[in-house]
Design a protein around this motif. Structure first.
Motif, mmCIF file in Angstrom:
data_model
loop_
_atom_site.group_PDB
_atom_site.id
_atom_site.type_symbol
_atom_site.label_atom_id
_atom_site.label_comp_id
_atom_site.label_asym_id
_atom_site.label_seq_id
_atom_site.Cartn_x
_atom_site.Cartn_y
_atom_site.Cartn_z
ATOM 1 N N LEU A 101 11.008 1.252 -10.855
ATOM 2 C CA LEU A 101 9.617 0.787 -10.879
ATOM 3 C C LEU A 101 9.318 0.133 -9.537
ATOM 4 C CD1 LEU A 101 9.353 -0.895 -14.420
ATOM 5 C CD2 LEU A 101 8.868 1.469 -13.782
ATOM 6 N N HIS A 102 8.331 0.654 -8.818
ATOM 7 C CA HIS A 102 7.973 0.083 -7.528
ATOM 8 C C HIS A 102 7.232 -1.239 -7.675
ATOM 9 C CE1 HIS A 102 9.389 3.552 -5.367
ATOM 10 N NE2 HIS A 102 8.621 4.352 -6.083
ATOM 11 N N TYR A 103 6.657 -1.458 -8.843
ATOM 12 C CA TYR A 103 5.868 -2.664 -9.086
ATOM 13 C C TYR A 103 6.183 -3.122 -10.509
ATOM 14 C CZ TYR A 103 1.830 -5.750 -8.331
ATOM 15 O OH TYR A 103 1.014 -6.840 -8.134
ATOM 16 N N PRO A 104 6.401 -4.427 -10.730
ATOM 17 C CA PRO A 104 6.752 -4.874 -12.075
ATOM 18 C C PRO A 104 5.566 -4.868 -13.021
ATOM 19 C CG PRO A 104 6.497 -6.760 -10.635
ATOM 20 C CD PRO A 104 6.335 -5.543 -9.772
ATOM 21 N N ASP A 164 0.829 -1.204 0.000
ATOM 22 C CA ASP A 164 0.000 0.000 0.000
ATOM 23 C C ASP A 164 0.863 1.254 0.000
ATOM 24 O OD1 ASP A 164 -2.278 -1.486 0.001
ATOM 25 O OD2 ASP A 164 -2.807 -1.126 2.092
ATOM 26 N N ASP A 165 1.963 1.226 0.779
ATOM 27 C CA ASP A 165 2.873 2.373 0.792
ATOM 28 C C ASP A 165 3.473 2.601 -0.596
ATOM 29 O OD1 ASP A 165 2.550 2.712 3.572
ATOM 30 O OD2 ASP A 165 4.200 1.328 4.017
ATOM 31 N N LEU A 166 3.921 1.508 -1.222
ATOM 32 C CA LEU A 166 4.560 1.632 -2.531
ATOM 33 C C LEU A 166 3.572 2.105 -3.592
ATOM 34 C CD1 LEU A 166 6.710 -1.626 -2.455
ATOM 35 C CD2 LEU A 166 7.543 0.722 -2.296
ATOM 36 N N ALA A 167 2.295 1.714 -3.453
ATOM 37 C CA ALA A 167 1.286 2.114 -4.434
ATOM 38 C C ALA A 167 1.082 3.627 -4.451
ATOM 39 C CB ALA A 167 -0.036 1.412 -4.141
ATOM 40 N N ARG A 168 1.418 4.287 -3.359
ATOM 41 C CA ARG A 168 1.243 5.740 -3.267
ATOM 42 C C ARG A 168 2.456 6.515 -3.790
ATOM 43 N NH1 ARG A 168 -1.664 3.498 0.949
ATOM 44 N NH2 ARG A 168 -3.712 4.439 1.328
ATOM 45 N N PRO A 208 21.445 -0.560 -1.546
ATOM 46 C CA PRO A 208 21.118 -0.779 -2.961
ATOM 47 C C PRO A 208 21.759 0.290 -3.835
ATOM 48 C CG PRO A 208 19.204 0.057 -1.771
ATOM 49 C CD PRO A 208 20.266 -0.182 -0.758
ATOM 50 N N HIS A 209 21.913 -0.049 -5.109
ATOM 51 C CA HIS A 209 22.501 0.891 -6.067
ATOM 52 C C HIS A 209 21.652 0.917 -7.325
ATOM 53 C CE1 HIS A 209 25.127 2.828 -8.923
ATOM 54 N NE2 HIS A 209 25.313 1.707 -9.604
ATOM 55 N N ARG A 210 21.072 2.093 -7.625
ATOM 56 C CA ARG A 210 20.335 2.282 -8.879
ATOM 57 C C ARG A 210 21.091 3.271 -9.749
ATOM 58 N NH1 ARG A 210 16.456 5.925 -11.336
ATOM 59 N NH2 ARG A 210 16.484 7.282 -9.506
ATOM 60 N N PRO A 211 21.640 2.846 -10.886
ATOM 61 C CA PRO A 211 22.252 3.798 -11.817
ATOM 62 C C PRO A 211 21.198 4.793 -12.301
ATOM 63 C CG PRO A 211 22.813 1.527 -12.399
ATOM 64 C CD PRO A 211 21.726 1.454 -11.373
ATOM 65 N N LEU A 212 21.585 6.022 -12.467
ATOM 66 C CA LEU A 212 20.616 7.058 -12.813
ATOM 67 C C LEU A 212 20.046 6.905 -14.215
ATOM 68 C CD1 LEU A 212 22.194 10.211 -11.130
ATOM 69 C CD2 LEU A 212 20.343 8.741 -10.307
ATOM 70 N N PHE A 232 12.894 -10.159 -0.513
ATOM 71 C CA PHE A 232 13.323 -8.785 -0.232
ATOM 72 C C PHE A 232 12.177 -7.864 0.157
ATOM 73 C CE2 PHE A 232 12.115 -8.659 -4.691
ATOM 74 C CZ PHE A 232 11.624 -7.377 -4.907
ATOM 75 N N GLY A 233 12.559 -6.745 0.760
ATOM 76 C CA GLY A 233 11.648 -5.664 1.084
ATOM 77 C C GLY A 233 12.207 -4.365 0.545
ATOM 78 N N THR A 234 11.355 -3.348 0.449
ATOM 79 C CA THR A 234 11.776 -2.059 -0.088
ATOM 80 C C THR A 234 11.647 -0.983 0.970
ATOM 81 O OG1 THR A 234 11.089 -2.699 -2.319
ATOM 82 C CG2 THR A 234 11.372 -0.349 -1.896
ATOM 83 N N TRP A 235 12.745 -0.295 1.226
ATOM 84 C CA TRP A 235 12.767 0.847 2.125
ATOM 85 C C TRP A 235 12.806 2.134 1.290
ATOM 86 C CZ3 TRP A 235 14.230 -3.854 3.692
ATOM 87 C CH2 TRP A 235 14.009 -4.241 5.022
ATOM 88 N N SER A 236 12.875 3.277 1.961
ATOM 89 C CA SER A 236 12.858 4.552 1.230
ATOM 90 C C SER A 236 14.058 4.701 0.306
ATOM 91 C CB SER A 236 12.806 5.721 2.225
ATOM 92 O OG SER A 236 13.928 5.681 3.097
#
Length: 363
Positions: free
Chosen positions: A101-104, A15-19, A92-96, A312-316
């Motif tokens: 995508l919070h959801y596939p 629910d948090d990610l959906a927002r 985590p590392h996301r190249p710019l 896994f889980g997703t943090w900010s």
């Protein structure tokens, strides 16, 4: 006065990610990244001292004993507890140039169906499927972190034309992927493992160059205990710099029962492992300690091919693996009292120590 232990904040719920809004790529990929992901790398291993010979007409002849791919040249099992977890979990590392995508993006049917003689549909009965959550859903692995997850193909003999088994792995460093230790043929002197990031219908969603061969594997000497069933593979190519990678952190007891977790893998009973599938909003029922490692018990649907997948889980600041998919347990009590069965993911400080080792060693 009693001192209270401050528990770390839990990950975000679905629910948090959906927002939250997805994030578009913020930069153009550098030339070397675009070239690396577009270039087919087809290594050929030849016997020592041999070389390619040129035939009339410009075609090459491979010496006898040559094969496509490369064998791992280093495998090592560390004593349990010797790879210390860092003070700060590997982030985590996301190249710019990679969108977030919070959801596939879901694709076709999530389950292969069988039919009875009378034509009615039947869902295959497989060990490790509980049906407590919505069925596993296939998806197209684009964007971060979904293209960081991939399928591995294992050969006990690198010269074999066919792979012996397949599983799942996730990028956790520049040249490192995390998987299950039981997926690695530790005793085979000429084994090979190929990792294909974002594997989908036979190819990498990242491009022809989104695959690499493992040159080394490290795990724990106690990997026959589920809590330590984890390994890292060194890749010949820096896919983690090109596509990004997950962080890693230990599971905290205060997170038990929270519907925070996602499991992703390539199980053979979902589209024959040709497409990744995921399940979200999973809760951990219990966690058992084994030294610096943990067994995370849950009822996500996981079957052969899921092994090594990220739990896994997703943090900010992004996604962190708290476990790698290991196996299925059945516990029988006297007179059937206390009977239970669970799927297990391996985690704990042993996980963060192993990921930290891979990041600091394989630069």
């Amino acid at each position: 006065m009693t001192a209270h232990h401050a528990h770390p904040a839990p990950p975000l719920t679905l629910d948090d990610l959906a927002r939250l809004d997805d994030l578009a790529a913020e930069e153009k990929a550098p030339d070397e990244v675009r070239e690396g992901l577009a270039t087919v790398r087809a290594p050929v291993t030849m016997p020592p001292g041999e070389r390619l010979r040129l035939k009339d007409g410009g075609t090459f002849i491979l010496p006898e004993g040559s094969f496509y791919g490369r064998a791992m040249t280093e495998t090592e099992l560390h004593e349990m507890g010797t790879l210390r977890a860092p003070d700060t979990p590997p982030r985590p590392h996301r190249p710019l140039w990679q969108p977030l995508l919070h959801y596939p993006r879901p694709t076709g049917p999530s389950l292969k169906m069988m039919r009875r003689i009378n034509g009615t549909a039947v869902i295959p009965l497989t060990t490790g499927v509980y049906g407590e959550y919505p069925p596993r859903q296939t998806f197209f692995p684009s964007g971060f972190p979904w293209s960081c997850i991939g399928r591995i193909f294992i050969r006990n003999d690198a010269g074999s034309p066919n792979w012996d088994a397949s599983g799942t792995a996730v990028l956790v460093g520049k040249r490192a992927v995390l998987t299950a230790a039981h997926a690695v043929p530790w005793g085979a002197p000429n084994a090979s493992i190929q990792f294909v990031a974002g594997y989908f219908d036979g190819n990498s969603s990242a491009g022809a160059g989104g695959q690499s061969w493992a040159t080394a594997a490290h795990g724990y000497a106690g990997q026959d205990v589920t809590a330590h069933d984890m390994a890292v593979l060194r890749l010949a190519d820096p896919l983690g710099d090109w596509l990004g990678g997950m962080g890693a952190r230990p599971f905290d007891d205060s997170w038990r029962g929270g519907a925070y977790w996602t499991s992703v893998g390539y199980p053979g009973d979902v589209d024959n492992g040709e497409r990744p599938s995921f399940q979200s909003s999973i809760h951990v029922i219990d966690d058992d300690e084994d030294g610096d490692a943990q067994e995370l018990e849950h009822h996500a649907d996981e079957t052969p091919g899921d092994s090594g997948g990220a739990f896994f889980g997703t943090w900010s600041d992004g996604p962190y693996a708290v476990g790698t998919v290991s196996g299925f347990e059945q516990v029988s009590g006297p007179l059937s009292i206390g009977n239970e069965d669970n799927n297990i993911s391996a985690g704990g400080n042993a996980l963060t120590g192993l990921v930290n080792f891979a990041r600091t060693t394989w630069t």
